[in-house]
Design a protein around this motif. Structure first.
Motif, PDB file in Angstrom:
ATOM      1  N   ASP A 113       0.817  -1.214   0.000  1.00  0.00           N
ATOM      2  CA  ASP A 113       0.000   0.000   0.000  1.00  0.00           C
ATOM      3  C   ASP A 113       0.857   1.273   0.000  1.00  0.00           C
ATOM      4  N   ALA A 114       2.078   1.164  -0.492  1.00  0.00           N
ATOM      5  CA  ALA A 114       2.936   2.341  -0.664  1.00  0.00           C
ATOM      6  C   ALA A 114       3.504   2.276  -2.074  1.00  0.00           C
ATOM      7  N   GLY A 115       3.318   3.332  -2.832  1.00  0.00           N
ATOM      8  CA  GLY A 115       3.850   3.332  -4.195  1.00  0.00           C
ATOM      9  C   GLY A 115       2.853   3.857  -5.191  1.00  0.00           C
ATOM     10  N   GLY A 116       3.290   3.933  -6.436  1.00  0.00           N
ATOM     11  CA  GLY A 116       2.507   4.546  -7.499  1.00  0.00           C
ATOM     12  C   GLY A 116       1.200   3.851  -7.776  1.00  0.00           C
ATOM     13  N   PRO A 124     -18.656   0.421  -6.185  1.00  0.00           N
ATOM     14  CA  PRO A 124     -19.102   0.435  -4.783  1.00  0.00           C
ATOM     15  C   PRO A 124     -18.196   1.280  -3.886  1.00  0.00           C
ATOM     16  N   VAL A 125     -16.896   1.313  -4.210  1.00  0.00           N
ATOM     17  CA  VAL A 125     -15.978   2.143  -3.424  1.00  0.00           C
ATOM     18  C   VAL A 125     -16.333   3.617  -3.604  1.00  0.00           C
ATOM     19  N   GLU A 146      -8.384   0.315   2.123  1.00  0.00           N
ATOM     20  CA  GLU A 146      -9.159  -0.405   3.134  1.00  0.00           C
ATOM     21  C   GLU A 146     -10.328  -1.152   2.498  1.00  0.00           C
ATOM     22  N   LYS A 147     -11.038  -0.486   1.585  1.00  0.00           N
ATOM     23  CA  LYS A 147     -12.176  -1.128   0.943  1.00  0.00           C
ATOM     24  C   LYS A 147     -11.747  -2.270   0.028  1.00  0.00           C
ATOM     25  N   PHE A 185      -8.290   9.427   0.022  1.00  0.00           N
ATOM     26  CA  PHE A 185      -8.814   8.424  -0.905  1.00  0.00           C
ATOM     27  C   PHE A 185      -7.890   7.213  -1.010  1.00  0.00           C
ATOM     28  N   ARG A 186      -6.609   7.444  -0.856  1.00  0.00           N
ATOM     29  CA  ARG A 186      -5.665   6.318  -0.879  1.00  0.00           C
ATOM     30  C   ARG A 186      -5.966   5.361   0.276  1.00  0.00           C
TER      31      ARG A 186
END
Length: 581
Positions: free
Chosen positions: A174-177, A213-214, A244-245, A238-239
């Motif tokens: 969850d880190a990066g482009g 849905p997100v 999380e979703k 939003f990230r």
């Protein structure tokens, strides 16, 4: 369970006792190294039930030739009433044939141990971290993830069954482009949910409907305050929300396969905690990271290439073909740098590490193994580290490749597969080949009711056993051991096949190869079906004999225990042992 509750371990103990006796009498020197002594079935069953290499392994230490030592060992073994025949083969292998009562005793042991038959304490409670799936949280689980997910989950279950303490881990990238792209894609769907006509999805964003849905959730939670806001205001929010979703979606997809992880580790949290900096500092302190310049890529002409000084890990010291940068020229961590820190963190809590990767990551194996080897030095103990590479699966339908998904528009999801063929079919099929071998998954073939379909053939064996037991009980016959001494050669052959299960479990766990359990189950199911079908041509071979309830009860006891072994194996693979088909 005690290791002596299985026939192979019991006879290994008997051989060990003979070696101790030979030490006591002076034939063997005291304290001989016995670690490489094995007791296992011979390759050719006609040679006997068990074979040991003890004489071959220990002859040099005893300053004698293997056949002479074998004769001394056989002299002791022949005193055992459970051994009916011994033979010295070749240069000194010892073949043993066991009394029928030994195998009948194993049948009763299977029944007594039930769900525990096959369990082992081989792992001695050692902590093993198994990391698998670890897909980017940018979409639902698709077939590119499925095989590795099943292999990792089955391996984790196998290692627990063999006495290890297992942590099932998912590393969230969850880190990066790619996560910024996810956030921008979610923002577009958020605007759509607020009523904006977004038109075609721009190139570079994720187009799947799974983000609708997100977007709807974000619109409901945040209102329209970020609809026209500058990106730097909404991107971090939003990230985090989109990741999380999507992880909720991923967990739900994996749950369809019966897969649940113990731990989800965040790359972003790892970096926020300064773990990569800690890893770099330790590696610099130990001379394993230095500032240097990479060579220009070979075979490529890059006109604007310029040498840039980067922090490089000395991976060549550990067998890699070149040193690797842990940071990019802009100071951000390379994927390798972050991964190195992640493995350093894992090694703090485990005695061994196992990663399940797609075959497209083969080029990374050498360097990450080098990193873990280096970090093991910092832990003051060697950390065994194994990377299992899993080949992609080619989806087929009636022999033709499947390319499109009705649900996502561009790939087949795990949810698509489970909905069409069921969890058990997906899981078992993924374990019918070695993970490094190519695999075709044909939607038509995997649901065939035939011997050529392993999952059907194994589940049908279990269902057939339960059907027979139900029929017998309706006729007033229950499984019983009273007449098991009447069981003949065919029945004993089936017992011998089932009795392989504990040693297969240990061998599969030691080799980190859960597919061996699937192979064993197919062979056992095949042996059962062959035994059962004998009654088609010879009525006296039927399981239920109206004229002989005692023998019927013994045969029912036999097949009931075979069903238990099949059940134990299927449970290891995460597949249901169905009672009706």
């Amino acid at each position: 369970m005690s290791e002596l509750n299985t026939i192979h371990a019991a006879f290994a103990a008997k051989v060990d006792a003979v070696l101790s006796a030979l030490e006591a009498e002076g034939t063997l020197p005291a304290g001989v190294e016995r670690r490489n002594v094995t007791v296992e079935p011979p390759r050719d069953p006609s040679h006997g039930d068990l074979a040991t290499n003890a004489a071959m392994v220990l002859a040099k230490q005893a300053a004698t030739n293997p056949r002479a030592l074998a004769e001394k060992i056989v002299e002791h073994l022949e005193r055992d009433p459970d051994i009916t025949e011994t033979a010295i083969a070749g240069p000194g292998f010892i073949n043993l044939r066991l009394a029928d009562r030994a195998w009948l005793g194993e049948l009763e042991a299977i029944a007594a141990l039930g769900e525990g038959y096959g369990r082992s304490q081989m792992g001695e409670g050692k902590r093993v971290n198994v990391e698998y799936v670890s897909a980017n949280p940018t979409g639902p689980m698709h077939m590119g993830h499925c095989r590795g997910a099943v292999v990792g989950d089955a391996l984790a279950a196998l290692l627990e069954y063999a006495g290890h303490e297992v942590t099932r881990e998912y590393y969230v990238n969850d880190a990066g482009g790619q996560v910024d792209t996810l956030a921008r894609s979610a923002h577009l769907r958020y605007r759509e949910a607020l009523g904006e006509d977004i038109g075609a999805i721009p190139g570079g964003l994720y187009p799947g409907d799974y983000l609708k849905p997100v977007g709807e959730y974000l619109a409901q939670e945040l209102g329209d305050r970020f609809k026209d806001a500058p990106e730097d205001e909404w991107l971090p929010i939003f990230r985090a929300e989109a990741v999380e979703k999507m992880m909720d979606v991923i967990r739900a997809d994996l749950a369809l396969l019966g897969i649940h992880h113990d731990l989800f580790s965040s790359e972003a949290a790892l970096q926020a905690a300064g773990k990569p900096e800690q890893a770099e500092a330790w590696l610099r302190e130990h001379g394993l990271v230095y500032d240097g310049v990479l060579e220009q890529p070979k075979g490529k002409v890059i006109e604007d290439w310029e040498p840039v000084e980067l922090p490089l890990f000395r991976s060549t010291k550990f067998g890699d073909d070149q040193d690797r940068p842990i940071r990019k020229s802009d100071g951000k961590w390379t994927y390798f740098g972050a991964d190195l820190a992640y493995h350093m963190q894992k090694a703090e809590e485990a005695d061994a590490l196992i990663d399940i990767w797609g075959a497209d990551h083969a080029g990374t194996v050498k360097r990450i193994k080098a990193a873990v080897a280096a970090l093991s030095e910092g832990q003051g103990k060697p950390i065994p580290f194994d990377v299992k590479l899993v080949q992609m699966v080619q989806l087929m339908r009636a022999g033709e490749p499947v390319k499109m998904s009705k649900r996502s528009g561009n790939f087949i999801t795990i949810a698509d597969m489970v909905e069409e063929v069921g969890k058990d079919v997906v899981r078992f099929t993924m374990l019918t080949r070695k993970p490094e071998a190519q695999m075709d998954f044909d939607f038509a073939k995997v649901v065939e009711a035939s011997k050529d379909n392993p999952v059907f053939y194994v589940q049908y064996a279990h269902a057939r056993i339960h059907s027979t037991l139900r029929k017998a009980r309706a006729e007033g016959i229950e499984p019983s051991t009273e007449a098991i001494a009447q069981l003949g050669e065919e029945e004993l052959g089936l017992i011998k096949q089932a009795a392989q299960f504990p040693r297969i479990v240990e061998a599969a766990a030691a080799a980190r190869e859960p597919h061996r359990i699937a192979f064993f189950l197919y062979d056992l199911a095949s042996a059962f079906h062959s035994f059962y079908n004998l009654g088609n041509d010879n009525p006296s071979k039927r399981v239920i004999l109206a004229q002989d309830p005692a023998l019927s009860a013994a045969r029912l006891f036999l097949i009931d225990t075979i069903g238990q072994v099949i059940r134990n194996g299927l449970t290891l693979l995460g597949v249901e042992a169905v009672e009706e088909m």
